[in-house]
Design a protein around this motif. Structure first.
Motif, PDB file in Angstrom:
ATOM      1  N   PHE A 243      35.795 -72.479 -22.252  1.00 46.61           N
ATOM      2  CA  PHE A 243      37.113 -73.025 -21.935  1.00 46.61           C
ATOM      3  C   PHE A 243      37.658 -72.281 -20.727  1.00 46.61           C
ATOM      4  O   PHE A 243      37.229 -71.169 -20.419  1.00 46.61           O
ATOM      5  CB  PHE A 243      38.084 -72.808 -23.097  1.00 46.61           C
ATOM      6  N   GLY A 244      38.652 -72.885 -20.077  1.00 46.05           N
ATOM      7  CA  GLY A 244      39.346 -72.174 -19.008  1.00 46.05           C
ATOM      8  C   GLY A 244      40.336 -71.178 -19.589  1.00 46.05           C
ATOM      9  O   GLY A 244      40.721 -71.276 -20.759  1.00 46.05           O
ATOM     10  N   GLN A 245      40.728 -70.240 -18.762  1.00 52.13           N
ATOM     11  CA  GLN A 245      41.803 -69.308 -19.129  1.00 52.13           C
ATOM     12  C   GLN A 245      43.077 -69.788 -18.439  1.00 52.13           C
ATOM     13  O   GLN A 245      43.008 -70.264 -17.289  1.00 52.13           O
ATOM     14  CB  GLN A 245      41.483 -67.881 -18.644  1.00 52.13           C
ATOM     15  N   PRO A 246      44.234 -69.649 -19.086  1.00 53.32           N
ATOM     16  CA  PRO A 246      45.469 -70.103 -18.426  1.00 53.32           C
ATOM     17  C   PRO A 246      45.689 -69.434 -17.064  1.00 53.32           C
ATOM     18  O   PRO A 246      46.252 -70.039 -16.157  1.00 53.32           O
ATOM     19  CB  PRO A 246      46.570 -69.743 -19.422  1.00 53.32           C
ATOM     20  N   GLU A 247      45.208 -68.202 -16.921  1.00 54.39           N
ATOM     21  CA  GLU A 247      45.344 -67.500 -15.626  1.00 54.39           C
ATOM     22  C   GLU A 247      44.607 -68.257 -14.517  1.00 54.39           C
ATOM     23  O   GLU A 247      45.029 -68.228 -13.361  1.00 54.39           O
ATOM     24  CB  GLU A 247      44.769 -66.071 -15.708  1.00 54.39           C
ATOM     25  N   GLU A 248      43.488 -68.911 -14.874  1.00 43.31           N
ATOM     26  CA  GLU A 248      42.703 -69.632 -13.855  1.00 43.31           C
ATOM     27  C   GLU A 248      43.459 -70.867 -13.371  1.00 43.31           C
ATOM     28  O   GLU A 248      43.353 -71.258 -12.212  1.00 43.31           O
ATOM     29  CB  GLU A 248      41.329 -69.990 -14.429  1.00 43.31           C
ATOM     30  N   VAL A 249      44.225 -71.470 -14.267  1.00 42.90           N
ATOM     31  CA  VAL A 249      45.069 -72.606 -13.861  1.00 42.90           C
ATOM     32  C   VAL A 249      46.255 -72.079 -13.051  1.00 42.90           C
ATOM     33  O   VAL A 249      46.605 -72.638 -11.995  1.00 42.90           O
ATOM     34  CB  VAL A 249      45.561 -73.390 -15.102  1.00 42.90           C
TER      35      VAL A 249
END
Ligand SMILES: NC(=O)c1ccc[n+]([C@@H]2O[C@H](COP(=O)([O-])OP(=O)(O)OC[C@H]3O[C@@H](n4cnc5c(N)ncnc54)[C@H](O)[C@@H]3O)[C@@H](O)[C@H]2O)c1
Length: 278
Positions: A243-249
């Motif tokens: 999954f992505g990390q919110p920091e990456e968004v």
């Protein structure tokens, strides 16, 4: 990454997940933050977290599905900070997990009201304010389809007067079985983003969307809990295998709003671990 010192960022749904992490990242980069959130205790917790890291933030209670509330929230932002530089329309709900025939009129209306209404009313209130801050001398010519305003030398080369990022989803660029209303709402967010970007490009307002794939947040935790093995199935869909990390968004959103981005508007940036490359 450029600094956002002296800039005011209005972020909806910043009491949780991607919105909270984005608010913390903007604050770390020097922006003052407005946490516009329907969940008061979570919203106030984000404000505290920002203050603990030495930043500046206020909480404004706001249901983004209500145009009057979001209009008032932007007004309150201006009353407190004197201006608005950045609008992040992030608040959203996942809605019911189920096939098209299992989704009710109420399910559909609720998700459209929040996920689409919130972005529509949010942009209206934000752009209305940003236009009052517009540098004098910018053109206000017609921007209808076919009349490519981006070719003008007026909008190019100026730091943007206003920056908006709307949070869509990978479900906004492809179908999402068991989530028809959600997918429809996120497709709509991209249509709103592209259209508003063209309409206000000459006013030096840059408007983009981000389209995350599954990203760690309470919303995704809820989805995972709907069936055994769900998390593994979701993970396998993503070429990077996670999954992505919110920091990456958040980092993509910050770049879109930064002065380093001087020529990207009307885009829907996919943050998807390679999913849409296949
Ligand atoms: N997490 C993911 O995998 C993922 C993937 C793609 C897109 N998104 C989108 O990212 C955005 C943020 O999602 P998240 O995963 O951080 O979810 P989340 O549930 O953790 O956060 C959503 C926030 O929006 C707030 N909110 C909900 N309805 C609201 C309303 N009417 N008015 C004001 N605030 C409201 C909630 O209180 C919550 O704080 C959503 O638009 C979501 O659709 C998330």
């Amino acid at each position: 990454m450029s600094t956002f010192t002296n800039q005011i960022a209005f972020i909806t749904g910043a009491g949780s997940g991607i919105g909270r992490v984005t608010a913390l990242a903007f604050a770390k980069a020097g922006a003052s933050i407005v946490v516009a959130e329907i969940n008061e205790s979570n919203g106030r917790e984000t404000v505290e977290q920002i203050q603990q890291q030495g930043g500046n933030a206020i909480f404004i209670s706001c249901d983004v599905a209500d145009s009057e509330q979001i209009e008032k929230a932007v007004q309150q932002t201006v009353n407190v900070f004197g201006r608005l530089d950045i609008g992040i329309n992030n608040a959203g709900i996942g809605g019911k997990f189920g096939r098209l025939l299992d989704q009710t009129k109420q399910d559909f209306n609720q998700i459209m009201a929040i996920n689409v209404g919130g972005v529509f009313y949010g942009m209206q209130a934000q752009i209305r304010q940003m236009l009052t801050q517009k540098e004098k001398g910018h053109s206000t010519e017609d921007h209808s389809i076919g009349n490519h305003p981006g070719r003008s030398n007026l909008a190019g080369g100026h730091p943007a007067q206003g920056k908006i990022v709307n949070v869509s989803s990978i479900a906004g660029v492809r179908g999402m079985p068991m989530g028809a209303p959600y997918s429809a709402s996120k497709h709509a967010v991209i249509g709103l983003t592209k259209t508003a970007a063209l309409e206000y490009v000459r006013h030096n307002i840059r408007i983009n969307a981000v389209c995350p794939v599954y990203t760690h947040s309470p919303m995704v935790d809820e989805l995972i809990s709907t069936a055994p093995g769900m998390e593994e199935r979701m993970r396998r869909m993503v070429p990077m295998g996670r999954f992505g990390q919110p920091e990456e968004v958040a980092q993509a959103i910050l770049w879109l709003c930064s002065d380093e981005n001087s020529f990207v508007t009307g885009q829907a940036i996919q943050i998807d671990g390679g999913l849409m490359a296949g």
